[in-house]
Scaffold this active site. Sequence first.
Site, PDB file in Angstrom:
ATOM      1  N   LYS A  68       0.826  -1.260   0.061  1.00  0.00           N
ATOM      2  CA  LYS A  68      -0.042   0.056  -0.050  1.00  0.00           C
ATOM      3  C   LYS A  68       1.031   1.136   0.067  1.00  0.00           C
ATOM      4  CE  LYS A  68      -4.354  -1.992   1.963  1.00  0.00           C
ATOM      5  NZ  LYS A  68      -5.431  -1.742   3.125  1.00  0.00           N
ATOM      6  N   ASP A 105     -10.308   2.513   2.024  1.00  0.00           N
ATOM      7  CA  ASP A 105     -10.548   2.013   3.477  1.00  0.00           C
ATOM      8  C   ASP A 105     -11.396   2.529   4.435  1.00  0.00           C
ATOM      9  OD1 ASP A 105      -9.259  -0.303   2.648  1.00  0.00           O
ATOM     10  OD2 ASP A 105      -7.472   0.169   3.426  1.00  0.00           O
ATOM     11  N   ALA A 131      -2.462   2.635  16.397  1.00  0.00           N
ATOM     12  CA  ALA A 131      -1.846   3.732  15.871  1.00  0.00           C
ATOM     13  C   ALA A 131      -0.947   3.500  14.690  1.00  0.00           C
ATOM     14  CB  ALA A 131      -0.990   4.523  16.764  1.00  0.00           C
ATOM     15  N   GLY A 132      -1.461   2.324  13.801  1.00  0.00           N
ATOM     16  CA  GLY A 132      -1.005   2.053  12.660  1.00  0.00           C
ATOM     17  C   GLY A 132      -1.550   2.380  11.353  1.00  0.00           C
ATOM     18  N   ALA A 134      -4.011   1.294   9.780  1.00  0.00           N
ATOM     19  CA  ALA A 134      -5.443   1.230   9.613  1.00  0.00           C
ATOM     20  C   ALA A 134      -6.295   2.514  10.348  1.00  0.00           C
ATOM     21  CB  ALA A 134      -5.924  -0.118  10.267  1.00  0.00           C
ATOM     22  N   THR A 156       1.133   1.473  22.761  1.00  0.00           N
ATOM     23  CA  THR A 156       2.426   2.494  22.869  1.00  0.00           C
ATOM     24  C   THR A 156       1.821   3.732  22.867  1.00  0.00           C
ATOM     25  OG1 THR A 156       3.652   0.757  21.543  1.00  0.00           O
ATOM     26  CG2 THR A 156       4.754   2.854  22.007  1.00  0.00           C
ATOM     27  N   ALA A 157       1.975   4.376  24.045  1.00  0.00           N
ATOM     28  CA  ALA A 157       1.211   5.883  24.110  1.00  0.00           C
ATOM     29  C   ALA A 157       1.821   6.859  23.005  1.00  0.00           C
ATOM     30  CB  ALA A 157       1.160   6.373  25.394  1.00  0.00           C
ATOM     31  N   ALA A 158       3.293   6.746  22.902  1.00  0.00           N
ATOM     32  CA  ALA A 158       3.869   7.941  22.251  1.00  0.00           C
ATOM     33  C   ALA A 158       3.455   7.748  20.533  1.00  0.00           C
ATOM     34  CB  ALA A 158       5.276   7.513  22.452  1.00  0.00           C
ATOM     35  N   MET A 223     -12.044  -4.222  12.547  1.00  0.00           N
ATOM     36  CA  MET A 223     -12.018  -4.230  11.218  1.00  0.00           C
ATOM     37  C   MET A 223     -11.623  -5.618  10.646  1.00  0.00           C
ATOM     38  SD  MET A 223      -9.538  -0.658  10.400  1.00  0.00           S
ATOM     39  CE  MET A 223     -10.324   0.830  11.125  1.00  0.00           C
TER      40      MET A 223
HETATM   41  P1  ATR Z   1      -1.556  -1.764  10.535  1.00  0.00           P
HETATM   42  O1  ATR Z   1      -0.708  -0.865   9.611  1.00  0.00           O
HETATM   43  O2  ATR Z   1      -2.329  -2.946   9.988  1.00  0.00           O
HETATM   44  O3  ATR Z   1      -2.432  -0.762  11.332  1.00  0.00           O
HETATM   45  P2  ATR Z   1       0.808  -1.720  12.342  1.00  0.00           P
HETATM   46  O4  ATR Z   1       1.139  -0.455  11.752  1.00  0.00           O
HETATM   47  O5  ATR Z   1       1.644  -2.971  12.629  1.00  0.00           O
HETATM   48  O6  ATR Z   1      -0.401  -2.226  11.294  1.00  0.00           O
HETATM   49  O7  ATR Z   1       0.055  -1.506  13.729  1.00  0.00           O
HETATM   50  C1  ATR Z   1      -0.408  -2.439  14.380  1.00  0.00           C
HETATM   51  C2  ATR Z   1      -1.127  -1.798  15.493  1.00  0.00           C
HETATM   52  O8  ATR Z   1      -1.556  -2.973  16.540  1.00  0.00           O
HETATM   53  C3  ATR Z   1      -0.112  -0.989  16.539  1.00  0.00           C
HETATM   54  O9  ATR Z   1      -0.977   0.153  16.973  1.00  0.00           O
HETATM   55  C4  ATR Z   1      -0.010  -2.051  17.626  1.00  0.00           C
HETATM   56  O10 ATR Z   1       0.300  -1.375  18.957  1.00  0.00           O
HETATM   57  P3  ATR Z   1       1.732  -0.956  19.308  1.00  0.00           P
HETATM   58  O11 ATR Z   1       2.049   0.180  18.447  1.00  0.00           O
HETATM   59  O12 ATR Z   1       1.906  -0.532  20.703  1.00  0.00           O
HETATM   60  O13 ATR Z   1       2.697  -2.148  18.741  1.00  0.00           O
HETATM   61  C5  ATR Z   1      -1.266  -2.633  17.848  1.00  0.00           C
HETATM   62  N1  ATR Z   1      -1.336  -3.939  18.313  1.00  0.00           N
HETATM   63  C6  ATR Z   1      -0.821  -5.083  17.645  1.00  0.00           C
HETATM   64  N2  ATR Z   1      -1.127  -6.088  18.668  1.00  0.00           N
HETATM   65  C7  ATR Z   1      -1.625  -5.717  19.743  1.00  0.00           C
HETATM   66  C8  ATR Z   1      -2.337  -6.143  21.012  1.00  0.00           C
HETATM   67  N3  ATR Z   1      -2.027  -7.431  21.169  1.00  0.00           N
HETATM   68  N4  ATR Z   1      -2.620  -5.567  21.829  1.00  0.00           N
HETATM   69  C9  ATR Z   1      -2.744  -3.948  21.465  1.00  0.00           C
HETATM   70  N5  ATR Z   1      -2.339  -3.519  20.483  1.00  0.00           N
HETATM   71  C10 ATR Z   1      -1.779  -4.255  19.520  1.00  0.00           C
END
Ligand code: ATR
Length: 281
Positions: A68, A105, A131-132, A134, A156-158, A223
């Site tokens: 993407k 999306d 915060a990824g 999606a 991860t708050a930051a 999602m």
């Molecule tokens: P995408 O692009 O599909 O959103 P990504 O950029 O890898 O994927 O982001 C995955 C998200 O899912 C992140 O926000 C991740 O949290 P962190 O930033 O703290 O890693 C979150 N995530 C994945 N597994 C998790 C879990 N078991 N509990 C809470 N958050 C989770």
Amino acid sequence: MPDRYAVIGHPIAHSQSPLIHSLFAQAAGQDMTYEAIDGGADPDGFERAVAAFRAAGGRGMNVTLPFKLAALAASTQASADARLAGAANALRFLADGRIEAQNFDGVGLVRDITHNLGVPLTGRRVLLLGAGGATRGALLPLARAGAAHIAIANRTAAKAQALAQELAPHLPMGCALHGSGLDALHEQPEFDVVINATSASLSGQAPAVPPSAYAAQALAYDMVYGKGLTPFLRAAQAAGATRVADGVGMLVEQAAEAFAWWRGVRPDTGAVLARLTVPLV
Ligand code: ATR
């Protein structure tokens, strides 16, 4: 010769897009084909596959993981949603060589919530978990749909704080944006719509959301699709969310947006949605 379209990803075997688009084409009487292309693991695979498809007369592509970001980079013009998402999920190839990029999306998500599920977003408080990519893709369309307050909460708050800071200037007036850790949710007022945009459901886990986050009559939306009641949806029900939904409607609605963009006809999504829906049990 029918017009050619495709979805590209790696892996791609499990994509539902060829089924969805062939059902749309049949119902809308469109003379087109839609195939699945594996872009491979090699970093140049995506660009090579796109060039070959265009050379063979391809008119447009859907793009899924992990391409993407590369799709946005390969485009010559991109919509605001694609630019803010930092990613594209649909491409249109013009005869003069230009490549247009879109990201449907977020609009697919909004259409599923407001139209299929009948939950209005105007004036509502929306919680986006994760915060990824999606979350990034959903933010602007949710704000445009009239949400009054959007909170991004992440393990991860930051990352949530940085994303909120980056995107706040791009949201329409009247929509407040706040980023925090999941652990700060208990300090915040309840939400009308809670959307799981983390990848946690893919590994059978759930983000830790306190029950106090859910308003009475809240909608909990995951999602992911086709996995039944995920741990997130189960926890939401236990916390009092009266409505739960997975992302099958988002998948079908984003496909309908791309189809309309390519063909100029918006297909009816009801029959396709009914066919792909897996009961939430
Ligand atoms: P995408 O692009 O599909 O959103 P990504 O950029 O890898 O994927 O982001 C995955 C998200 O899912 C992140 O926000 C991740 O949290 P962190 O930033 O703290 O890693 C979150 N995530 C994945 N597994 C998790 C879990 N078991 N509990 C809470 N958050 C989770």
